[in-house]
Write an enzyme that holds these catalytic residues in place. Structure first.
Site, PDB file in Angstrom:
ATOM      1  N   GLU A 175      36.928  57.671  24.813  1.00 48.13           N
ATOM      2  CA  GLU A 175      38.384  57.753  24.703  1.00 48.13           C
ATOM      3  C   GLU A 175      38.900  59.164  24.443  1.00 48.13           C
ATOM      4  O   GLU A 175      39.450  59.454  23.362  1.00 48.13           O
ATOM      5  CB  GLU A 175      38.885  56.807  23.595  1.00 48.13           C
ATOM      6  CG  GLU A 175      38.564  55.357  23.849  1.00 48.13           C
ATOM      7  CD  GLU A 175      39.166  54.419  22.787  1.00 48.13           C
ATOM      8  OE1 GLU A 175      39.864  54.899  21.893  1.00 48.13           O
ATOM      9  OE2 GLU A 175      38.925  53.215  22.878  1.00 48.13           O
ATOM     10  N   GLU A 363      35.036  48.296  25.830  1.00 45.36           N
ATOM     11  CA  GLU A 363      35.659  47.770  24.609  1.00 45.36           C
ATOM     12  C   GLU A 363      36.810  46.870  24.999  1.00 45.36           C
ATOM     13  O   GLU A 363      37.619  47.208  25.866  1.00 45.36           O
ATOM     14  CB  GLU A 363      36.260  48.871  23.717  1.00 45.36           C
ATOM     15  CG  GLU A 363      35.267  49.670  22.946  1.00 45.36           C
ATOM     16  CD  GLU A 363      35.930  50.716  22.050  1.00 45.36           C
ATOM     17  OE1 GLU A 363      37.087  50.513  21.616  1.00 45.36           O
ATOM     18  OE2 GLU A 363      35.273  51.744  21.810  1.00 45.36           O
TER      19      GLU A 363
HETATM   20  O1  IFM Z   1      37.959  51.101  16.586  1.00 50.75           O
HETATM   21  C1  IFM Z   1      38.413  51.682  17.763  1.00 50.75           C
HETATM   22  C2  IFM Z   1      37.276  52.347  18.499  1.00 50.75           C
HETATM   23  O2  IFM Z   1      36.639  53.313  17.725  1.00 50.75           O
HETATM   24  C3  IFM Z   1      37.790  53.024  19.739  1.00 50.75           C
HETATM   25  N1  IFM Z   1      38.589  52.122  20.544  1.00 50.75           N
HETATM   26  C4  IFM Z   1      39.612  51.367  19.880  1.00 50.75           C
HETATM   27  C5  IFM Z   1      39.048  50.664  18.672  1.00 50.75           C
HETATM   28  C6  IFM Z   1      40.144  49.852  17.979  1.00 50.75           C
HETATM   29  O3  IFM Z   1      41.173  50.693  17.567  1.00 50.75           O
END
Ligand code: IFM
Length: 461
Positions: A175, A363
């Site tokens: 990210e 994710e």
């Molecule tokens: O916890 C985070 C993760 O580290 C990166 N993506 C989003 C998740 C939720 O905010």
């Protein structure tokens, strides 16, 4: 518990046999042991220890104590029936000062982690950078300094030389939107900077580090699939007006295009360059060729869409947008709109605009903070959220998009950055007093689904 369980067999039948189901975590969010075996602070240790930055002044000193409970947690992952585990490697364990001497004990930990995964038949998806920049590098300017890209290259080479033979996949960054904009422009994440100039420098250093990292990884392990994990948002204009639609395009370039452009087209978006290009650091010969090396895969982290309207304020800085109201009033406990169809709209839009390789949803998940009652965590809304997003993923596969896997965020409750431990994303509950892990209702359901894909051999009916 209610018995409103979306049928996992019906859902499983909509995925190809080699689709991967996994769970994901990141080092700083679960490991704890922040001073063990030679680790030195990262920018997140420093940030968390400053008042006013993280809810309740929570920090990563203990977290889920995963560093000391590795075998038990690997057994937990295996018990969930998943085929893959996505984790990140902590740069400050490997090079405690970012550069300088290697800390062998740090590498030993990840050796044990990947060996433990192999012994349990679980694929290892590593991420090299999930936001824990060694604090010493902040002395040179952190991500705003070009030199940090070369420090990353060295770290990437070292990590892959040691661990790459047992990894199934590696991502350079997690990210970059967060480590660039959220960290250097909006000031919400470490290092808490609020400057467009700093953010523009962090952007190009990060992109360069990605490119240098890909080259270093390929030199060490040419066969290891390399990618990057991005969190693009699907952008919906707040209205059909020309001004709001133009605002949506600018927002796309700012939030998505500045990463997808250089990586998949070898160029930053034109609208962005004409607004802010004069404040970018020098883009040196060869940078964009390095950044746009062909990747084997990309990772999508998806949670919620972004709705924007035009900001008509004279002199408003690019992208000159303001938030537009949610369409679905339903949110998760962190306040993010639930809108699964945006996952489909996003994949279709991105594939129309860029030539993208295979995609893993690296994710997806939801913050719901219910606790243990009578030994049970009834997190039906999380289960529904995951089931609905998997259903959209199955639709995308049916449309021919190369969706290859899905990782639930997260394996277990953990340090949710500026929110501290108050926001819980796990499919496994963690009691931070006792470190007891309790598989939530969503975790049991996910296990029933994932277990139908033993080693990727599921036969759709
Ligand atoms: O916890 C985070 C993760 O580290 C990166 N993506 C989003 C998740 C939720 O905010």
């Amino acid at each position: 518990m209610t018995d409103r369980m979306p049928d996992s067999a019906l859902l499983a039948a909509r995925f190809p046999g080699d689709f991967l189901f996994g769970v994901a975590t990141a080092a700083f969010q679960i490991e704890g042991a922040s001073k063990a075996d030679g680790r030195k602070p990262s920018i997140w240790d420093a940030f968390a220890n400053m008042p006013g930055r993280v809810f309740g002044r929570h920090n990563g000193d203990v977290a889920c104590d995963h560093y000391n409970r590795l075998d038990q947690d690997l057994d937990l992952i295996a018990s969930l029936g998943v085929q893959a585990y996505r984790f990140s490697i902590a740069w400050p364990r490997i090079y405690p000062d970012g550069t300088g001497p290697i800390n062998e004990k740090g590498l030993d930990f990840y050796d044990r982690l990947v060996d433990g995964l192999k012994a349990r038949g679980i694929k290892a998806f590593a991420t090299l950078y999930h936001w824990d920049l060694p604090l010493t590098l902040a002395g040179d300017g952190g991500w705003t300094a070009r030199s940090t890209a070369f420090a990353f290259e060295r770290y990437a080479r070292t990590a892959i030389a040691r661990l790459g033979d047992r990894l199934d996949s590696v991502a350079t960054f997690n990210e970059p939107w967060c480590s660039v904009w959220l960290s250097h422009l909006y000031g919400i994440h470490a290092p808490g900077e609020r400057s467009m100039d700093a953010a523009l420098h962090a952007l190009h250093t990060t992109m360069l580090a990605h490119g240098l990292g890909v080259a270093a990884i390929r030199e060490e392990r040419p066969q290891l699939p390399v990618g990057i994990v991005i969190n693009p948002t699907h952008i919906y204009p707040g209205s059909d007006s020309e001004a709001d639609r133009a605002a949506g395009e600018r927002a796309f370039d700012f939030h998505n295009g500045v990463f997808f452009g250089p990586i998949f087209k070898g160029a930053y978006p034109e609208s962005f360059l004409s607004a802010l290009g004069n404040r970018m650091p020098p883009i040196e010969d060869g940078d964009l060729a390095l950044i746009s090396q062909k990747l084997d895969w990309w990772g999508l982290n998806y949670y919620t869409p972004l709705r924007v309207a035009d900001d008509p304020t004279p002199g408003a800085e690019f992208p000159a947008t303001k938030p537009a109201p949610f369409v679905n009033p339903e949110t998760t406990d962190i306040g993010w709109e639930i809108y699964p169809q945006a996952l489909g709209d996003l994949i279709r839009t991105l594939n129309a605009r860029y030539a993208l390789p295979d995609c893993y949803i690296t994710e997806n998940g939801a913050a719901y903070n219910m606790g243990v009652e009578n030994g049970v965590v009834d997190d039906q809304p999380r289960l529904d959220y995951i089931a609905e997003h998997l259903s959209v993923t199955a639709d995308l596969i049916a449309e021919g998009y190369p969706m290859r896997g899905y990782f639930a965020w997260s394996l277990m409750d953990n340090f949710e950055w500026a929110e501290g431990y108050r926001m819980r994303f796990g499919i496994v509950h963690v009691d931070y007093e006792t470190q007891e892990r309790t598989i939530k209702k969503s975790g049991h359901w996910y296990k029933a689904l994932a277990s139908q894909f033993p080693k990727g051999n599921h036969q759709p009916e």
